[in-house]
Scaffold this motif. Structure first.
Motif, mmCIF file in Angstrom:
data_model
loop_
_atom_site.group_PDB
_atom_site.id
_atom_site.type_symbol
_atom_site.label_atom_id
_atom_site.label_comp_id
_atom_site.label_asym_id
_atom_site.label_seq_id
_atom_site.Cartn_x
_atom_site.Cartn_y
_atom_site.Cartn_z
ATOM 1 N N THR A 180 0.848 -1.188 0.000
ATOM 2 C CA THR A 180 0.000 0.000 0.000
ATOM 3 C C THR A 180 0.882 1.235 0.000
ATOM 4 O OG1 THR A 180 -1.659 -1.214 1.271
ATOM 5 C CG2 THR A 180 -1.896 1.167 1.187
ATOM 6 N N GLY A 181 0.427 2.280 -0.673
ATOM 7 C CA GLY A 181 1.220 3.499 -0.794
ATOM 8 C C GLY A 181 1.840 3.600 -2.170
ATOM 9 N N GLU A 182 2.908 4.348 -2.289
ATOM 10 C CA GLU A 182 3.597 4.456 -3.580
ATOM 11 C C GLU A 182 4.463 3.220 -3.773
ATOM 12 O OE1 GLU A 182 6.704 7.338 -6.034
ATOM 13 O OE2 GLU A 182 5.506 8.174 -4.396
ATOM 14 N N ILE A 183 4.204 2.489 -4.837
ATOM 15 C CA ILE A 183 4.931 1.258 -5.113
ATOM 16 C C ILE A 183 5.439 1.278 -6.552
ATOM 17 C CG2 ILE A 183 3.580 -0.078 -3.448
ATOM 18 C CD1 ILE A 183 2.062 -1.303 -5.824
ATOM 19 N N CYS A 184 6.359 0.386 -6.837
ATOM 20 C CA CYS A 184 6.929 0.268 -8.177
ATOM 21 C C CYS A 184 6.446 -1.044 -8.786
ATOM 22 C CB CYS A 184 8.449 0.296 -8.090
ATOM 23 S SG CYS A 184 9.280 0.416 -9.684
ATOM 24 N N GLN A 185 5.891 -0.972 -9.993
ATOM 25 C CA GLN A 185 5.393 -2.162 -10.676
ATOM 26 C C GLN A 185 6.073 -2.326 -12.026
ATOM 27 O OE1 GLN A 185 1.102 -1.834 -11.105
ATOM 28 N NE2 GLN A 185 0.803 -3.150 -9.322
ATOM 29 N N GLU B 63 9.900 -0.781 -18.624
ATOM 30 C CA GLU B 63 10.360 0.108 -17.569
ATOM 31 C C GLU B 63 9.426 0.007 -16.364
ATOM 32 O OE1 GLU B 63 13.011 2.119 -17.268
ATOM 33 O OE2 GLU B 63 13.793 1.388 -19.185
ATOM 34 N N PRO B 64 9.977 -0.163 -15.167
ATOM 35 C CA PRO B 64 9.119 -0.147 -13.975
ATOM 36 C C PRO B 64 8.388 1.186 -13.867
ATOM 37 C CG PRO B 64 11.319 -0.942 -13.446
ATOM 38 C CD PRO B 64 11.395 -0.384 -14.833
ATOM 39 N N ARG B 65 7.192 1.147 -13.297
ATOM 40 C CA ARG B 65 6.372 2.350 -13.169
ATOM 41 C C ARG B 65 5.972 2.563 -11.723
ATOM 42 N NH1 ARG B 65 2.071 1.590 -18.060
ATOM 43 N NH2 ARG B 65 1.073 3.290 -16.946
ATOM 44 N N HIS B 66 6.002 3.820 -11.307
ATOM 45 C CA HIS B 66 5.556 4.167 -9.957
ATOM 46 C C HIS B 66 4.056 4.443 -9.982
ATOM 47 C CE1 HIS B 66 9.466 4.402 -7.941
ATOM 48 N NE2 HIS B 66 9.917 4.818 -9.107
ATOM 49 N N VAL B 67 3.321 3.758 -9.132
ATOM 50 C CA VAL B 67 1.881 3.953 -9.001
ATOM 51 C C VAL B 67 1.567 4.116 -7.520
ATOM 52 C CG1 VAL B 67 1.352 2.636 -11.087
ATOM 53 C CG2 VAL B 67 1.425 1.465 -8.871
ATOM 54 N N ILE B 68 0.338 4.524 -7.241
ATOM 55 C CA ILE B 68 -0.075 4.711 -5.849
ATOM 56 C C ILE B 68 -1.263 3.812 -5.547
ATOM 57 C CG2 ILE B 68 -0.887 6.340 -4.107
ATOM 58 C CD1 ILE B 68 0.395 8.577 -5.728
ATOM 59 N N VAL B 69 -1.078 2.919 -4.586
ATOM 60 C CA VAL B 69 -2.182 2.105 -4.080
ATOM 61 C C VAL B 69 -2.656 2.805 -2.806
ATOM 62 C CG1 VAL B 69 -2.902 -0.146 -3.206
ATOM 63 C CG2 VAL B 69 -1.218 -0.010 -5.056
ATOM 64 N N ASP C 295 2.604 -9.814 -6.839
ATOM 65 C CA ASP C 295 3.644 -9.324 -5.934
ATOM 66 C C ASP C 295 3.328 -9.650 -4.485
ATOM 67 O OD1 ASP C 295 4.982 -8.355 -8.119
ATOM 68 O OD2 ASP C 295 4.406 -6.256 -7.831
ATOM 69 N N ILE C 296 2.053 -9.571 -4.105
ATOM 70 C CA ILE C 296 1.663 -9.966 -2.747
ATOM 71 C C ILE C 296 1.968 -11.442 -2.542
ATOM 72 C CG2 ILE C 296 -0.329 -10.369 -1.237
ATOM 73 C CD1 ILE C 296 -1.531 -7.756 -2.348
ATOM 74 N N GLY C 297 1.644 -12.256 -3.541
ATOM 75 C CA GLY C 297 1.925 -13.689 -3.442
ATOM 76 C C GLY C 297 3.399 -13.993 -3.335
ATOM 77 N N GLU C 298 4.226 -13.292 -4.115
ATOM 78 C CA GLU C 298 5.676 -13.529 -4.056
ATOM 79 C C GLU C 298 6.245 -13.123 -2.709
ATOM 80 O OE1 GLU C 298 7.659 -15.172 -6.125
ATOM 81 O OE2 GLU C 298 5.808 -15.607 -7.221
#
Length: 313
Positions: A115-120, A148-154, A185-188
């Motif tokens: 949760t919050g700013e994460i990189c996907q 390219e990884p992207r910064h998103v906000i959950v 990512d949660i599973g990993e």
């Protein structure tokens, strides 16, 4: 003899409850044919796997469709731990199966960590384009390309029902967030992997499924009933502050001229430089205008022959 076109000048916003199995464009075209609308567009792609809210714009409302692309989205996602697939969802080939050894407390901790700013890293099975071609076309050909990884906000995740290895979660997130990647990512992080078994978009930009209609419901209506369910164009910008103008100022703005701020009949308490407002005249919604150098300047206007009464003020 020339045949008159069956396509009509339809204006407004349809809140569609898209079914599983259709792409956003397929759903758009089906809705467009039901309304016989000459011009239509949607406000953001929803995967075929996913169901839920897909606002569709007809006619003049398409002028404001792009503004919804940047809006926050809300989803309910069904996740299965312990199984990783090639596509990150239930349609893909199973790549690995691992035991699920976590408990609910560990699951909650993993959810909080995402949760919050994460990189996907955008998934290969996505509509994101590389050299003009969607990534999923490369994936179907067995080709993996660099992304390219992207910064998103959950912004928030609420765990709903839980029956391990399955659980569901409500996710409020910024544009560009891939829910299948979030589940993976949660599973990993729990050491077992995961994939989506279901996904439903329940909100976008403050709009919800409450007034959404299915294609089957629309098909069962007559033309008058369908048209009555269209929402006005300003529904798409209802979260923006609004202002009201008298006839003379509304005419100036509609002609692309500036309007002095002291001409406003009503508006937000504080007017800041660069602020975008929904502008209304006596006849209804004029479009969007911005505050610049002490004046109101037209930004994106409705055609003068398609003014809509305000959706809400």
């Amino acid at each position: 003899m020339q045949t008159r076109s069956r396509w009509k000048a339809i204006h407004g916003v349809l809140l569609l409850d898209k079914p599983v199995g259709l792409s956003s464009n397929d759903a758009l075209q089906k809705a467009r044919r039901l309304f016989q609308a000459a011009r239509a567009g949607h406000t953001g792609t929803l995967d075929p796997l996913a169901s839920g809210l897909l606002p569709i714009c007809f006619g003049d409302a398409t002028r404001f469709a792009g503004l919804m692309l940047d809006a926050d989205k809300e989803y309910i996602a069904d996740v299965r731990l312990g199984v990783r697939t090639a596509t990150g969802d239930a349609e893909g080939e199973v790549l690995s199966v691992r035991p699920v050894l976590c408990d609910v407390a560990a699951l909650d901790a993993a959810i909080k960590a995402h949760t919050g700013e994460i990189c996907q890293l955008p998934p290969m099975h996505s509509a994101l384009k590389r050299d003009g071609k969607p990534l999923y076309e490369y994936a179907r050909a067995g080709i993996t390309v660099e992304r390219e990884p992207r910064h998103v906000i959950v912004r928030r995740i609420d765990r709903l029902s839980t029956d391990l290895p399955d659980f569901s979660m409500r996710v409020l997130c910024s544009k560009g967030t891939y829910i299948r990647t979030l589940a993976e990512d949660i599973g990993e992080s729990l050491g077992c992997g995961a994939h989506l078994t279901g996904l439903r978009r329940t909100g976008t930009g403050g709009l919800t499924l409450q007034d959404a209609l299915t294609l089957e419901t629309l098909a069962g209506m007559d033309e008058a009933a369908r048209l009555a369910r269209l929402q006005p164009a300003d529904l798409l910008v209802r979260d923006m502050p609004h202002c009201a103008l008298p006839d003379s100022a509304a005419l100036r703005l509609g002609n692309g001229q500036t309007v002095a701020l002291d001409a406003l009949l009503a508006g937000p308490g504080e007017l800041r430089e660069g602020m975008t407002l929904r502008a209304y005249g006596p006849a209804g919604f004029l479009g969007l205008a911005s505050v610049q150098s002490g004046c109101l300047r037209a930004k994106r206007l409705m055609p003068t022959n398609a003014i809509h009464k305000p959706e809400s003020t």
